[in-house]
Design an enzyme around this catalytic site. Structure first.
Site, PDB file in Angstrom:
ATOM      1  N   CYS A 133     -35.249 -12.137 -16.765  1.00 20.58           N
ATOM      2  CA  CYS A 133     -33.839 -12.390 -16.439  1.00 20.58           C
ATOM      3  C   CYS A 133     -32.993 -11.125 -16.557  1.00 20.58           C
ATOM      4  O   CYS A 133     -31.928 -11.046 -15.964  1.00 20.58           O
ATOM      5  CB  CYS A 133     -33.290 -13.484 -17.333  1.00 20.58           C
ATOM      6  SG  CYS A 133     -33.527 -13.150 -19.087  1.00 20.58           S
ATOM      7  N   HIS A 165     -29.529 -21.607 -20.026  1.00 20.89           N
ATOM      8  CA  HIS A 165     -29.011 -20.606 -19.075  1.00 20.89           C
ATOM      9  C   HIS A 165     -29.339 -21.094 -17.652  1.00 20.89           C
ATOM     10  O   HIS A 165     -30.146 -20.496 -16.946  1.00 20.89           O
ATOM     11  CB  HIS A 165     -29.668 -19.252 -19.360  1.00 20.89           C
ATOM     12  CG  HIS A 165     -28.981 -18.091 -18.721  1.00 20.89           C
ATOM     13  ND1 HIS A 165     -27.789 -18.195 -18.029  1.00 20.89           N
ATOM     14  CD2 HIS A 165     -29.333 -16.774 -18.645  1.00 20.89           C
ATOM     15  CE1 HIS A 165     -27.437 -17.012 -17.573  1.00 20.89           C
ATOM     16  NE2 HIS A 165     -28.357 -16.128 -17.927  1.00 20.89           N
ATOM     17  N   ARG A 176     -28.919 -14.002  -8.444  1.00 22.44           N
ATOM     18  CA  ARG A 176     -27.922 -14.643  -9.299  1.00 22.44           C
ATOM     19  C   ARG A 176     -26.651 -14.912  -8.486  1.00 22.44           C
ATOM     20  O   ARG A 176     -26.022 -15.948  -8.623  1.00 22.44           O
ATOM     21  CB  ARG A 176     -27.562 -13.739 -10.496  1.00 22.44           C
ATOM     22  CG  ARG A 176     -28.685 -13.429 -11.472  1.00 22.44           C
ATOM     23  CD  ARG A 176     -29.192 -14.653 -12.183  1.00 22.44           C
ATOM     24  NE  ARG A 176     -28.140 -15.450 -12.761  1.00 22.44           N
ATOM     25  CZ  ARG A 176     -27.466 -15.159 -13.898  1.00 22.44           C
ATOM     26  NH1 ARG A 176     -27.797 -14.107 -14.600  1.00 22.44           N
ATOM     27  NH2 ARG A 176     -26.513 -15.959 -14.342  1.00 22.44           N
ATOM     28  N   GLN A 193     -29.281 -18.967 -14.267  1.00 25.91           N
ATOM     29  CA  GLN A 193     -30.383 -18.006 -14.196  1.00 25.91           C
ATOM     30  C   GLN A 193     -31.607 -18.633 -13.515  1.00 25.91           C
ATOM     31  O   GLN A 193     -32.249 -18.024 -12.665  1.00 25.91           O
ATOM     32  CB  GLN A 193     -30.763 -17.564 -15.621  1.00 25.91           C
ATOM     33  CG  GLN A 193     -31.964 -16.638 -15.688  1.00 25.91           C
ATOM     34  CD  GLN A 193     -31.685 -15.281 -15.078  1.00 25.91           C
ATOM     35  OE1 GLN A 193     -30.714 -14.644 -15.413  1.00 25.91           O
ATOM     36  NE2 GLN A 193     -32.542 -14.846 -14.170  1.00 25.91           N
ATOM     37  N   ARG A 196     -19.394 -18.503 -20.798  1.00 26.78           N
ATOM     38  CA  ARG A 196     -20.548 -17.964 -21.529  1.00 26.78           C
ATOM     39  C   ARG A 196     -20.173 -17.866 -22.997  1.00 26.78           C
ATOM     40  O   ARG A 196     -19.144 -17.264 -23.337  1.00 26.78           O
ATOM     41  CB  ARG A 196     -20.948 -16.583 -21.016  1.00 26.78           C
ATOM     42  CG  ARG A 196     -21.920 -15.883 -21.967  1.00 26.78           C
ATOM     43  CD  ARG A 196     -22.489 -14.583 -21.443  1.00 26.78           C
ATOM     44  NE  ARG A 196     -23.459 -14.825 -20.399  1.00 26.78           N
ATOM     45  CZ  ARG A 196     -24.387 -13.941 -20.039  1.00 26.78           C
ATOM     46  NH1 ARG A 196     -24.481 -12.774 -20.635  1.00 26.78           N
ATOM     47  NH2 ARG A 196     -25.228 -14.224 -19.059  1.00 26.78           N
ATOM     48  N   ASP A 255     -38.584 -12.609 -21.511  1.00 28.17           N
ATOM     49  CA  ASP A 255     -37.169 -12.349 -21.815  1.00 28.17           C
ATOM     50  C   ASP A 255     -37.163 -11.499 -23.084  1.00 28.17           C
ATOM     51  O   ASP A 255     -38.209 -11.318 -23.737  1.00 28.17           O
ATOM     52  CB  ASP A 255     -36.457 -13.704 -22.034  1.00 28.17           C
ATOM     53  CG  ASP A 255     -34.954 -13.577 -22.274  1.00 28.17           C
ATOM     54  OD1 ASP A 255     -34.403 -12.467 -22.081  1.00 28.17           O
ATOM     55  OD2 ASP A 255     -34.330 -14.582 -22.661  1.00 28.17           O
TER      56      ASP A 255
HETATM   57  N1   CP Z   1     -29.596 -12.382 -16.866  1.00 24.83           N
HETATM   58  C1   CP Z   1     -28.323 -12.379 -17.315  1.00 24.83           C
HETATM   59  O1   CP Z   1     -27.702 -13.411 -17.580  1.00 24.83           O
HETATM   60  O2   CP Z   1     -27.794 -11.134 -17.407  1.00 24.83           O
HETATM   61  P1   CP Z   1     -26.375 -10.782 -18.043  1.00 24.83           P
HETATM   62  O3   CP Z   1     -26.480 -11.072 -19.532  1.00 24.83           O
HETATM   63  O4   CP Z   1     -26.172  -9.332 -17.739  1.00 24.83           O
HETATM   64  O5   CP Z   1     -25.338 -11.651 -17.418  1.00 24.83           O
HETATM   65  N1  NVA Z   2     -32.098 -14.918 -24.041  1.00 24.53           N
HETATM   66  C1  NVA Z   2     -31.192 -13.867 -23.659  1.00 24.53           C
HETATM   67  C2  NVA Z   2     -30.829 -13.995 -22.219  1.00 24.53           C
HETATM   68  C3  NVA Z   2     -29.937 -12.899 -21.694  1.00 24.53           C
HETATM   69  C4  NVA Z   2     -29.594 -13.073 -20.248  1.00 24.53           C
HETATM   70  C5  NVA Z   2     -29.956 -13.909 -24.548  1.00 24.53           C
HETATM   71  O1  NVA Z   2     -29.431 -15.000 -24.786  1.00 24.53           O
HETATM   72  O2  NVA Z   2     -29.532 -12.849 -25.014  1.00 24.53           O
END
Ligand code: CP
Ligand code: NVA
Length: 338
Positions: free
Chosen positions: A278, A141, A323, A144, A114, A237
């Site tokens: 998400c 992502h 997830r 997700q 990540r 989101d």
């Molecule tokens: N939805 C998601 O990716 O959550 P986190 O940022 O907590 O991993």
């Molecule tokens: N769009 C958001 C998703 C978090 C799971 C971010 O990148 O912060």
């Protein structure tokens, strides 16, 4: 026979970086495998497909769901997860991404990443020699979206033709992945966002090409009434993604009309419309950032009202649980030993 045993789809050794690289059959296979792994977990049936393996979990941004999903998935599958946070390794700072990738590939059987730039996860996949799984980049992502599709399938029974409307920041990682993933599985995907936040042309082209193959449909619009009419799923989101925190004021001004609230749900004309997010979500003042935004801009809720977040329409916690089941499917299907 299990989904894994009767499978004709070959994902062994593949990385999972973006849904654009996967076919409709491959995405549907991952969801079927996740359904089976979920049933096994619920029935306490062991499913240790990664017995004795070691998995690296690289996080340059914070995470609750993705980190926990990968960690529990590894443990259930019989693998050891090793968490490597942003200050734990030299990655990119004192050691190149390429060298780090080679070293990690010599020791680990798979790598989750990540971070910010999508190119980094591509470089890791190119040089490590083991499957790399994208746990979120600025662009995509994808894990997700597998969880989202499993949640939709559980409620609606299928994915093809489902009218999925994403409202909010139409060019963020989740919107991009939903647009392409939805087109790949033949959904009617609508991105509803102000013109300034429309997805990039590249993203729209990828989605349009995918939709041609699956009889899917794509709509990009700033018109809320047109987008949400007849929706099966309303998805939103955060308005400001990780790394963009200085943009709150601009985004609030752009996206306040796109808040998911009772009025928007009524406009769908669908009594059983699903609400998805998400997470994490700003739906009340029970967070530090939520309180700061309240003090600065007077808002008590942002992308979704607490009323809708807590309503019968909301499946956000099924989504969060899923997830883990879907990540398990990705790790199992791409594992070099299966
Ligand atoms: N939805 C998601 O990716 O959550 P986190 O940022 O907590 O991993
Ligand atoms: N769009 C958001 C998703 C978090 C799971 C971010 O990148 O912060």
């Amino acid at each position: 026979m299990t989904t894994l045993e009767r499978n004709t789809i070959q994902l062994t050794g593949r990385s999972f970086l973006a849904l654009k690289d996967f076919t409709e059959e491959e995405i549907n296979y991952l969801i079927s495998l996740a359904e089976e792994l979920k049933a096994q977990k619920k029935a306490h049936i062991p499913h240790r497909y990664l017995e004795g393996q070691n998995i690296a979990l690289l996080f340059k941004k914070p995470s609750t769901r993705t980190r926990c999903a990968f960690t529990v998935a590894c443990t259930d599958l019989g693998a050891h997860p090793e968490y490597l946070g942003k200050n734990d390794i030299q990655f990119g700072k004192k050691e190149s991404v390429r060298d780090t990738a080679i070293v990690l590939g010599r020791m680990f059987d798979g790598i989750e990443f990540r971070g910010f730039s999508h190119e980094l996860v591509e470089q890791l996949a190119e040089h490590s020699g083991v499957p790399v799984w994208n746990g979120l980049t600025d662009l995509y992502h994808p894990t997700q979206i597998l969880a989202d599709f499993l949640t939709i399938k559980e409620q609606i029974g299928h994915l093809k033709g489902v009218k999925l409307v994403f409202v909010g920041d139409g060019r963020n990682n989740v919107a991009n992945s939903l647009l392409i993933g939805g087109a790949k599985v033949g959904m009617d995907v609508r991105i509803c966002t102000p013109k300034a936040l429309f997805p990039s042309k590249d993203m729209i082209d990828l989605a349009e090409n995918a939709a041609k193959e699956t009889n899917g449909r794509i709509m990009i619009t700033d018109n809320i009434d047109k987008a949400v009419h007849g929706a099966d799923v309303i998805y939103t989101d955060v308005w400001v993604s990780m790394g963009e925190e200085e943009q709150f004021e601009e985004r609030i001004n752009q996206l306040l009309p796109y808040q998911v609230n009772r009025n928007m749900i009524e406009k769908t004309m669908n009594e059983s419309v699903m609400f998805l997010h998400c997470l994490p979500a700003f739906h009340d003042l029970d967070t530090q950032v939520g309180k700061e935004i309240h003090e600065k801009f007077g808002l008590t809720e942002m992308e979704v009202t607490d009323e809708i977040f807590q309503s019968k329409h909301s499946f956000v916690f099924d989504q969060a649980e899923n997830r883990m089941h879907t990540i398990k499917a990705v790790m199992t299907a791409t594992n070099s030993r299966n």
